[in-house]
Scaffold this active site. Sequence first.
Site, PDB file in Angstrom:
ATOM      1  CE  LYS A  11      -3.846  -2.301   2.497  1.00  0.00           C
ATOM      2  NZ  LYS A  11      -4.383  -2.620   3.835  1.00  0.00           N
ATOM      3  CE1 TYR A  51      -8.972  -3.580   0.958  1.00  0.00           C
ATOM      4  CE2 TYR A  51      -8.467  -1.436  -0.082  1.00  0.00           C
ATOM      5  CZ  TYR A  51      -8.032  -2.574   0.467  1.00  0.00           C
ATOM      6  OH  TYR A  51      -6.827  -2.777   1.140  1.00  0.00           O
ATOM      7  CG  ASN A 116      -3.080  -2.703   7.313  1.00  0.00           C
ATOM      8  OD1 ASN A 116      -3.036  -2.289   6.039  1.00  0.00           O
ATOM      9  ND2 ASN A 116      -4.183  -3.636   7.485  1.00  0.00           N
ATOM     10  CG  HIS A 119      -4.758  -6.347  -0.521  1.00  0.00           C
ATOM     11  ND1 HIS A 119      -6.161  -6.526   0.276  1.00  0.00           N
ATOM     12  CD2 HIS A 119      -4.801  -7.383  -1.375  1.00  0.00           C
ATOM     13  CE1 HIS A 119      -6.691  -7.315  -0.431  1.00  0.00           C
ATOM     14  NE2 HIS A 119      -5.967  -7.912  -1.503  1.00  0.00           N
ATOM     15  CD  GLU A 130      -8.548  -9.277  -3.474  1.00  0.00           C
ATOM     16  OE1 GLU A 130      -7.366  -9.591  -3.374  1.00  0.00           O
ATOM     17  OE2 GLU A 130      -9.146  -8.973  -2.485  1.00  0.00           O
TER      18      GLU A 130
END
Length: 154
Positions: A11, A51, A116, A119, A130
């Site tokens: 990310k 998402y 975080n 992914h 995805e």
Amino acid sequence: TAKERTFIAVKPDGVQRGLVAEIIARFERRGYKLVGLKLLVPSVGLAKEHYADLSSKPFFKSLVEYMTNGKAPVVGMVWEGPSVIKQGRVMLGATDPKAAGPGTIRGDLCLSIGRNICHGSDSAESAMKEISLWFGGRGEIVDWTSNNEEWVVS
Ligand code: DAT
Ligand code: MG
């Protein structure tokens, strides 16, 4: 199976913090094979679709904003190998880094659920969705033979 594939992403916070190589290295050293790799600032549409199952959550808007604001890109990857979907999740660690174990990427490298750094697809269905969402173009996924394979998988 050995041909199993998952979508893993670094990310924007992971890219900004210079953790791209660290995250790639963990998958490489484990013996997984990199078959797709790209750097991009995802569109709002892409992030929302990625998402989609979280669209009713209170943090959805800020999550999409953080992924798409362009302050840093996302590194999208497809990794292949035995149990890579499940093991990819194990290697990432718990969603909330404060609950992630030592030895995991999140447990070792970050502290906050909103930052975080990575992914990973959570199921075979998500992986398929995805991968086709983030990788579509011709030749974007490369089917190649690693000469290490017989020393990693038997
Ligand atoms: P994961 O990324 O481990 O698959 P998820 O799919 O449940 O976790 O959520 C996607 C991302 O949304 C997650 O990496 C960080 C953010 N997120 C999840 N729960 C959150 C919460 N309670 N508060 C803020 N951000 C959250
Ligand atoms: Mg998820």
